[in-house]
Design a protein around this motif. Structure first.
Motif, PDB file in Angstrom:
ATOM      1  N   LYS A   1       0.839  -1.204   0.000  1.00 57.66           N
ATOM      2  CA  LYS A   1       0.000   0.000   0.000  1.00 57.66           C
ATOM      3  C   LYS A   1       0.875   1.255   0.000  1.00 57.66           C
ATOM      4  O   LYS A   1       2.047   1.196   0.368  1.00 57.66           O
ATOM      5  CB  LYS A   1      -0.914  -0.014   1.240  1.00 57.66           C
ATOM      6  CG  LYS A   1      -1.885  -1.184   1.291  1.00 57.66           C
ATOM      7  CD  LYS A   1      -3.084  -0.960   0.373  1.00 57.66           C
ATOM      8  CE  LYS A   1      -4.081  -2.100   0.545  1.00 57.66           C
ATOM      9  NZ  LYS A   1      -5.088  -2.142  -0.502  1.00 57.66           N
ATOM     10  N   PRO A   2       0.290   2.415  -0.409  1.00 56.85           N
ATOM     11  CA  PRO A   2       1.100   3.635  -0.516  1.00 56.85           C
ATOM     12  C   PRO A   2       1.600   4.158   0.838  1.00 56.85           C
ATOM     13  O   PRO A   2       1.058   3.805   1.879  1.00 56.85           O
ATOM     14  CB  PRO A   2       0.147   4.642  -1.171  1.00 56.85           C
ATOM     15  CG  PRO A   2      -1.215   4.049  -1.154  1.00 56.85           C
ATOM     16  CD  PRO A   2      -1.096   2.597  -0.881  1.00 56.85           C
ATOM     17  N   GLY A   3       2.624   5.015   0.743  1.00 57.68           N
ATOM     18  CA  GLY A   3       3.141   5.658   1.945  1.00 57.68           C
ATOM     19  C   GLY A   3       4.307   4.909   2.566  1.00 57.68           C
ATOM     20  O   GLY A   3       4.678   5.157   3.717  1.00 57.68           O
ATOM     21  N   ILE A   4       4.896   3.960   1.822  1.00 56.90           N
ATOM     22  CA  ILE A   4       6.051   3.211   2.349  1.00 56.90           C
ATOM     23  C   ILE A   4       7.194   3.281   1.332  1.00 56.90           C
ATOM     24  O   ILE A   4       7.002   2.988   0.154  1.00 56.90           O
ATOM     25  CB  ILE A   4       5.698   1.724   2.587  1.00 56.90           C
ATOM     26  CG1 ILE A   4       4.556   1.596   3.614  1.00 56.90           C
ATOM     27  CG2 ILE A   4       6.925   0.946   3.057  1.00 56.90           C
ATOM     28  CD1 ILE A   4       4.107   0.165   3.875  1.00 56.90           C
ATOM     29  N   THR A   5       8.369   3.702   1.794  1.00 53.85           N
ATOM     30  CA  THR A   5       9.557   3.681   0.949  1.00 53.85           C
ATOM     31  C   THR A   5      10.573   2.732   1.562  1.00 53.85           C
ATOM     32  O   THR A   5      10.859   2.829   2.762  1.00 53.85           O
ATOM     33  CB  THR A   5      10.211   5.087   0.870  1.00 53.85           C
ATOM     34  OG1 THR A   5       9.171   6.043   0.635  1.00 53.85           O
ATOM     35  CG2 THR A   5      11.245   5.154  -0.228  1.00 53.85           C
ATOM     36  N   VAL A   6      11.081   1.808   0.751  1.00 55.58           N
ATOM     37  CA  VAL A   6      12.080   0.851   1.254  1.00 55.58           C
ATOM     38  C   VAL A   6      13.436   1.215   0.662  1.00 55.58           C
ATOM     39  O   VAL A   6      13.610   1.220  -0.558  1.00 55.58           O
ATOM     40  CB  VAL A   6      11.697  -0.596   0.865  1.00 55.58           C
ATOM     41  CG1 VAL A   6      12.778  -1.571   1.311  1.00 55.58           C
ATOM     42  CG2 VAL A   6      10.350  -0.977   1.484  1.00 55.58           C
ATOM     43  N   ASN A   7      14.387   1.554   1.529  1.00 55.54           N
ATOM     44  CA  ASN A   7      15.727   1.918   1.072  1.00 55.54           C
ATOM     45  C   ASN A   7      16.718   0.814   1.420  1.00 55.54           C
ATOM     46  O   ASN A   7      16.852   0.443   2.591  1.00 55.54           O
ATOM     47  CB  ASN A   7      16.185   3.218   1.740  1.00 55.54           C
ATOM     48  CG  ASN A   7      15.252   4.368   1.417  1.00 55.54           C
ATOM     49  OD1 ASN A   7      14.835   4.547   0.269  1.00 55.54           O
ATOM     50  ND2 ASN A   7      14.878   5.131   2.442  1.00 55.54           N
TER      51      ASN A   7
END
Lengths: 270, 386
Positions: free
Chosen positions: B202-208
């Protein structure tokens, strides 16, 4: 107990009074001569000087025998182990046994060594439970730097390590005891259990005794304190029926001869 | 006795031996088909979705869970056998391991029925990957210092903040995470955290991504920006995650994965040494095997106690403490013995390669899933020292 077990292997009855077993070191040999007498030397025999009889594993041309010997017929030198318990060199010079029978097939001196190693492993584990118990209790009584020493993180972590070593000793020894009591032969899996127990319990004794003494400080180093009854015995028992380095070599040889791909199946066999 | 430590000499029941042979045959087929190479723990293909599905098809995921959720109602000891055989073979378990060991049991206990019916069967089929959101940039071992916030909004919660060192976040479908829902109180600094199920797609998650010293890529930083979590994704009690976290620990801490992570170097050393070792090599191998055997007996013992319905939290922490230290030291001990291996041993290059990888892996083993220091604190508490 070990002597009674040994005699029972050849269906020999145990006599009244204190007994011990020989040999107590895997490097020592007692030979059954053609005339039925025994010759050889066994070092580090526990309590031989106090024993009335000795149960013996002897090797002759006809194979392995189990014998009952009158301790008075042997030359027994005074000697003490680390814990000041008698640990004697016993010399058999053409000693006539009271009774002697062939050992059952598959039973050798190594079988006695494995059983003795297991017995000592269980004793070490028991001694370590008490070391842990004494150390934990004392750390809650002793005050230093205005706190119980049990409140210092360094002491807590040392006691946690002692608990870990005690656990390893308990697990290894009770696993081997369970394995041996459910087995009829001394196969590779039993060898792994008993040798591992002696190796791991001996390692645990070294690490555990050091921590227990560290927790007690100088008072634990005194003759009148109870601690050394457990620490020194645990350290002494490492040497009986094969030390950890002896069994490690034997276990390493076994593992190597079975080959790399057989290591995990051996470890995971039960 | 102030401290009654218990390690019953538990034996695996006969059904485990049958299962073990099945798992070995399955893994041999997978190796033959080229799914993975058991001699290469450093492989880059550890995310193997097809392998994961095949393990699910065999019924080896969710083994202990109820059948209504796709589980198989088998024993912890059977699950133990599957885990240890996979680990020893260096099988690519990353995609399903966390879900099967940890996330599934949390959902079973705390998720609403419709979520259990949706997700658990998919875990059992090997279709979903989970990650665990615990550590944050300034709160690792000190879990209760977590700051990432869940703010109440219409129909759910808005998540803002970040998690770090999150293994598999880049391939995960879900995360089970703890977020701050209230400030901690003076009486209880552990209060105010709540456990949530997060849908990673789902939106609102960034994985670095974060590169590791082994050259592998397993863990990540996960940044949440107004990420919405619906109300029914809250797991268990509001502000009470701390109560939920501790009882699960025995399952997480005592498994065979806690001493077998570098096991391959020992097998490879035995192969290199050959059938007639010199005394030093024999002694070295013998000690390591005795220690390994003891670790395994301890770990099986805890698994048996779990199966019997007990909660051996202290014993489980002891297994992880000495197990991880053992697997951390193992490559160093093997390295010492490798100095005596004949130059013409046919697997010299493999051993060297494995040692280099294992030595670089070693430092993390006493950090992940509860550091040595934290574990010793738990053991000390169990001994009555705290």
């Amino acid at each position: 107990m070990l002597a009674g077990w040994l005699l029972a292997q050849a269906h020999l009855a145990s006599p009244e009074g204190m007994m011990t077993v020989a040999p107590a070191s895997p490097k020592d040999r007692i030979t059954l001569n053609a005339d039925g007498t025994l010759t050889g030397r066994a070092r580090g025999v526990p309590f031989a000087i106090d024993a009335k009889h000795i149960a013996v594993v002897a090797t002759g041309i006809g194979g392995v025998s189990i014998a009952l010997v009158d301790a008075g017929a042997c030359r027994i030198e005074a000697g003490l182990n680390l814990a000041n318990d008698p640990s004697n060199t016993v010399t058999f010079d053409k000693v006539q046994p009271i009774a002697i029978k062939s050992a059952p097939s598959g039973f050798g001196q190594n079988s006695l060594m494995l059983m003795g190693a297991l017995a000592r492993s269980l004793q070490i584990a028991g001694a370590m439970e008490t070391m842990l118990d004494l150390s934990v209790r004392y750390s809650g009584e002793r005050v230093a730097f205005e706190k119980k020493i049990s409140k210092f993180q360094a002491v807590q972590h040392n006691l946690a390590k002692l608990a870990g070593e005690t656990s390893a000793a308990l697990a290894a020894a009770s696993s081997a005891a369970d394995a041996l009591s459910n087995s009829t032969s001394f196969d590779d899996a039993i060898f792994l259990e008993a040798a591992s127990a002696k190796i791991r319990c001996s390692e645990a004794a070294e690490k555990g005794a050091a921590i227990a003494h560290q927790v007690f400080g100088a008072i634990g180093f005194t003759q009148e304190h109870i601690l050394h009854r457990y620490t020194l015995r645990a350290l002494a028992w490492r040497d009986d029926f094969g030390s950890e380095s002896y069994w490690a070599v034997e276990l390493g040889k076994l593992v190597a001869s079975r080959g790399a791909d057989e290591l995990w199946p051996l470890v995971a066999s039960r | 006795m102030t401290a009654a430590l218990r390690f019953d000499p538990i034996r695996l029941p006969p059904e485990c031996e049958v299962l073990r042979q099945e798992v070995r045959a399955f893994l041999a087929d997978e190796i033959a088909a080229g799914t993975f190479d058991p001699h290469k723990p450093q492989r880059e293909d550890s995310d193997a979705p097809e392998f994961s599905r095949r393990v699910g098809e065999r019924g080896w995921l969710g083994m202990t869970w109820p059948k209504q959720y796709g589980g198989h109602e088998r024993s912890f000891l059977e699950r133990y056998v599957v885990t240890e055989e996979m680990r020893v073979a260096n099988a690519p378990t990353r995609r399903f391991f966390v879900a099967d060991r940890q996330s599934g049991p949390v959902l079973l206990k705390y998720a609403p029925e419709h979520i259990k019916m949706d997700i658990l069967p998919r875990i059992c089929r090997g279709e979903v990957c989970f990650s665990i959101g615990m550590s944050e940039p300034n709160s690792g071992s000190d879990l209760f210092a977590a700051k990432t916030k869940a703010t109440k909004t219409d129909g759910g919660w808005l998540i803002n903040g970040s998690k770090i060192w999150t293994t598999s976040a880049h391939i995960a479908d879900y995360m089970i995470a703890i977020f701050r829902t209230s400030p901690s109180t003076k009486e209880n600094r552990r209060h105010g955290l709540t456990q949530f199920l997060v849908n990673m797609k789902k939106p609102g998650i960034t994985v670095n991504p974060i590169a590791q010293i082994t050259g592998q890529y397993e863990f990540n930083e996960v940044v949440f920006t107004d990420h919405f979590v619906p109300d029914d994704h809250m797991l268990g009690e509001l502000d009470g995650a701390w109560k939920q976290a501790t009882s699960e620990l025995a399952y997480e801490r005592s498994g065979p994965e806690r001493f077998l992570e570098t096991y391959y170097v020992l097998t490879e050393l035995v192969r290199a040494v050959g059938p007639k070792p010199d005394t030093r090599s024999a002694e070295g191998i013998g000690r390591l095997v005795a220690q390994l055997h003891t670790m395994r007996r301890m770990s099986v013992s805890v698994a048996g106690m779990l199966q019997a319905g007990r909660e051996p939290v202290v014993e489980a922490s002891i297994v992880k403490d000495i197990g991880t230290i053992w697997e951390q030291q193992l490559p160093h001990r093997v390295r010492e013995l490798a100095a005596f291996v004949d130059a013409d041993a046919s697997n010299h290059a493999t051993l060297d390669e494995q040692l280099a990888f294992a030595i670089k892996t070693a430092p993390k083993l006493t950090i992940q899933g509860g550091t040595t220091e934290v574990l010793r604190g738990i053991i000390a508490r169990g001994l009555g020292l705290r």
